[in-house]
Design an enzyme around this catalytic site. Structure first.
Site, PDB file in Angstrom:
ATOM      1  N   ARG A 113      44.358  32.395  90.104  1.00  0.00           N
ATOM      2  CA  ARG A 113      44.527  31.126  90.174  1.00  0.00           C
ATOM      3  C   ARG A 113      44.259  30.369  91.418  1.00  0.00           C
ATOM      4  NH1 ARG A 113      45.273  26.595  86.717  1.00  0.00           N
ATOM      5  NH2 ARG A 113      47.397  25.682  86.926  1.00  0.00           N
ATOM      6  N   THR A 404      39.018  23.841  80.089  1.00  0.00           N
ATOM      7  CA  THR A 404      39.055  25.386  80.208  1.00  0.00           C
ATOM      8  C   THR A 404      38.370  25.994  79.180  1.00  0.00           C
ATOM      9  OG1 THR A 404      41.471  24.743  80.732  1.00  0.00           O
ATOM     10  CG2 THR A 404      40.873  27.181  79.963  1.00  0.00           C
ATOM     11  N   THR A 422      39.050  28.283  83.971  1.00  0.00           N
ATOM     12  CA  THR A 422      39.128  26.835  84.004  1.00  0.00           C
ATOM     13  C   THR A 422      38.734  26.308  85.300  1.00  0.00           C
ATOM     14  OG1 THR A 422      40.651  24.950  83.359  1.00  0.00           O
ATOM     15  CG2 THR A 422      41.486  26.797  84.723  1.00  0.00           C
ATOM     16  N   GLU A 424      40.281  22.928  85.241  1.00  0.00           N
ATOM     17  CA  GLU A 424      41.348  22.216  84.918  1.00  0.00           C
ATOM     18  C   GLU A 424      40.735  21.029  83.853  1.00  0.00           C
ATOM     19  OE1 GLU A 424      43.743  19.237  84.974  1.00  0.00           O
ATOM     20  OE2 GLU A 424      44.635  20.541  83.822  1.00  0.00           O
ATOM     21  N   ASP A 444      47.899  20.258  88.399  1.00  0.00           N
ATOM     22  CA  ASP A 444      48.946  20.973  87.591  1.00  0.00           C
ATOM     23  C   ASP A 444      50.278  21.022  88.256  1.00  0.00           C
ATOM     24  OD1 ASP A 444      47.193  21.124  85.549  1.00  0.00           O
ATOM     25  OD2 ASP A 444      46.727  23.067  85.781  1.00  0.00           O
ATOM     26  N   SER A 469      50.493  27.220  84.999  1.00  0.00           N
ATOM     27  CA  SER A 469      49.546  26.789  84.081  1.00  0.00           C
ATOM     28  C   SER A 469      50.039  27.226  82.547  1.00  0.00           C
ATOM     29  CB  SER A 469      48.499  27.943  84.421  1.00  0.00           C
ATOM     30  OG  SER A 469      47.492  27.844  83.087  1.00  0.00           O
ATOM     31  N   SER A 470      49.509  26.769  81.946  1.00  0.00           N
ATOM     32  CA  SER A 470      49.988  26.978  80.459  1.00  0.00           C
ATOM     33  C   SER A 470      48.789  27.959  79.722  1.00  0.00           C
ATOM     34  CB  SER A 470      49.501  25.816  79.409  1.00  0.00           C
ATOM     35  OG  SER A 470      50.604  24.719  79.545  1.00  0.00           O
ATOM     36  N   GLY A 491      42.707  24.115  75.979  1.00  0.00           N
ATOM     37  CA  GLY A 491      43.570  22.998  75.382  1.00  0.00           C
ATOM     38  C   GLY A 491      44.684  22.411  76.382  1.00  0.00           C
ATOM     39  N   GLY A 492      44.657  22.690  77.673  1.00  0.00           N
ATOM     40  CA  GLY A 492      45.639  22.202  78.547  1.00  0.00           C
ATOM     41  C   GLY A 492      47.164  22.640  77.931  1.00  0.00           C
TER      42      GLY A 492
END
Length: 585
Positions: A113, A404, A422, A424, A444, A469-470, A491-492
């Protein structure tokens, strides 16, 4: 037995009674929900790659054909995606990797990340009056750029699990960057409208994506000599060539020299970047064990909470083509997102109650808030998970947009890799150097460091911190500990429901790897219940509204890439909403 323990015991027993499995004849036919397939299930015997672009799949398969490992294939796939799908991932971004080693029977999660610059603090996204910046004002330019993690992650993972020479993994992408690639439909489609106007903000990206002032069209041949040079340098010198030297200087200059929105990224931030190995987050669902990435990702925890809440209901006995299971799904999602937005952030900076959020007794108590006949008021309130230390953090309202990409790979030895990658939002910060786009991952973070009650937000900006993050790369194991599914999605903030839904389809309704990518989407992030437009989900609007849901219908841009693993075969699925495919032998 103490009263609290007795209550927990009763609730657990109650939950077990509710989740009694359905018999085979009670299960609905899979076709009832998925309708006519728009892509075909892909079968293979030895190895498989499922990724967001056929050329990336071909690059990965070529490495597996040459005797490479899942991780060799992953490096080749990522490098190709950065070329042909630059709007979603690449060298300027980050990723979460879940890896299963079949020989050692070990599951490992590596986190690449992006990090906040050392000079960043809670005021990063506040204006001169202390108010949050408008979202796109924060995204476009250098302010939103975090230290990229992809090069370091790819090298660290290859050193552990790679078999082929590092340089060989770059050859397909280098060759394609030099000779040119055909622009795909998704890239061409995004070079239109508001996204395109933002992308014209800075000369390097503008000239690449809009040669002679016109947007690239589907089928146009585009080369990228700058990226070919960057990849060749990384192939020769390793990831150090990215984090030091001329390339690092170019990245910092690109970020800091933006006149209208400069960033804080420095040479020292790049030199200090480190990949982190995090404890996997695993939780049961029915007879399976679902494993993914822990904080700073909220993916595995929030998916785990949704599934843990739904275990108290007999979904297998419900028709997935009706509104009934999706009412329960939306309600479980409200509760899970309430906890997510309160507690989950980078665990190096805040205490995240991982164990408490997945505690069976806690989830059983929370499940009692779900009525089968009425929607709860939104937003739902967060719970008080056990083993949480310290004051409760403030509520976070940060946004995540649907950029992503996801890759699932199984090699001939049974090693499994699931990685979500990603920059983002689409095209990241819109800044480009070295042939690749730089991320806007710092958006984010929560733009405000405190909530309205003055409580510090767990996901606030701090120096060196990694934004929540998701992303939810996932590997599922059966009751004997064998991997049976690799899955994930872009898909955020909706990645979580996309992955949770796919797991429900696989476990509760016996859908195959392609069918779980095509399910009509429902999502609820602790507010509106969103139904996917132009799918059977639209038929559920009236029923859900009668139950009290605030319903909206919209497009859902998932990109699920799946591989189902059986003892003698592999089957792969690719989301029809994007350009992806699966391939193998």
């Amino acid at each position: 037995m103490k009263p609290a323990a007795l209550l927990a015991h009763v609730l657990v027993v109650f939950g077990l009674l509710l989740m009694s499995p359905a018999t085979a004849q009670d299960r609905p036919e899979p076709e009832a929900a998925t309708g006519e397939s728009r892509k075909q299930l892909v079968q293979a015997e030895d190895y498989m790659v499922s990724a967001a672009d056929p050329r990336a799949v071909d690059a990965g398969v070529a490495m597996l054909e040459a005797g490479g490992s899942a991780m060799d294939a992953m490096v080749a796939v990522q490098m190709m995606l950065g070329l042909v799908e630059p709007q979603s991932s690449g060298l300027g971004g980050g990723a979460f990797l879940v890896h299963y080693d079949s020989q050692s029977d070990e599951l490992t999660t590596l986190e690449g990340r992006e990090t906040a610059p050392a000079a960043a603090d809670g005021a990063l996204f506040l204006d001169a009056e202390g108010e949050p910046l408008p979202f796109w004002d924060a995204v476009v330019g250098g302010r939103s750029v975090g230290t990229p993690g992809i090069p370091a992650l790819m090298q660290a993972a290859h050193e552990r699990w790679g078999r082929l020479p590092w340089a060989d993994l770059f050859e397909p992408a280098i060759d394609k960057a030099r000779e040119g690639f055909a622009v795909g439909p998704r890239l061409a489609g995004l070079l239109d409208g508001g996204t395109a106007e933002r992308l014209r903000s800075y000369p390097t990206a503008r000239d690449y994506f809009f040669p002679d002032g016109e947007a690239l069209q589907e089928g146009d041949i585009r080369n990228n000599p700058a990226l070919a040079e960057t990849l060749a340098r990384l192939a020769r010198q390793g990831a150090d060539a990215f984090y030091t030297g001329r390339l690092a200087e170019d990245i910092v200059q690109t970020v800091q020299d933006v006149d209208d929105n400069p960033g804080l990224l420095s040479r020292q931030d790049l030199e200090d970047y480190a990949v982190k190995e995090r404890p996997p987050v695993c939780h049961p669902y029915r007879t399976y064990r679902v494993c993914g990435m822990g904080p700073p990702s909220s993916g595995a925890l929030t998916v785990g909470q949704i599934l843990g809440l739904l275990e108290h209901f007999n979904l297998a006995g419900m028709d997935l083509a009706t509104a009934r299971p999706w009412h329960l799904f939306a309600e479980a999602s409200k509760l899970a997102y309430a906890d997510r937005n309160r507690y989950i952030a980078d665990s190096d900076f805040v205490e995240v109650p991982v164990r408490g959020l997945l505690d069976p007794a806690y989830l059983t108590a929370r499940a009692q808030l779900i009525s089968q006949d009425k929607a709860m008021a939104a937003p739902a309130q967060p719970g008080n998970p056990p083993w949480h230390v310290g004051p409760r953090p403030g509520r976070d309202g940060s946004r995540e947009l649907p950029g992503t990409s996801h890759v699932s790979i199984v090699d001939a030895e049974g090693n499994v890799a699931s990685m979500t990658t990603t920059i983002e939002s689409a095209f990241g910060s819109q800044l480009m150097t070295g042939g690749f786009l730089l991320n806007n991952e710092l958006t984010d973070f929560s733009f405000t460091p405190e909530d309205e009650a003055g409580r510090p937000v767990a996901n606030r900006v701090q120096p060196g911190k990694r934004p929540r993050s998701s992303m939810a790369p996932t590997i599922v194991f059966d009751g004997n500990g064998r991997p049976v599914l690799a899955v994930g999605s872009p898909g955020g903030v909706r990645i979580i429901p996309y992955v949770a839904q796919a797991l429900m389809g696989f476990v509760d309704w016996n859908l195959d790897a392609q069918q779980i990518t095509e399910m009509a989407h429902v999502s609820n992030m602790n507010g509106t219940t969103w139904l996917e437009a132009d799918t059977p989900a639209e038929n559920w609007q009236g029923v859900l509204e009668d139950l009290g849901h605030d319903v909206d219908v919209s497009a859902h841009t998932s990109g699920l890439q799946t591989i189902a693993i059986s003892p003698d075969s592999l089957s792969g699925g690719a989301d029809p909403r994007r350009d992806g495919t699966a391939g193998g032998e």
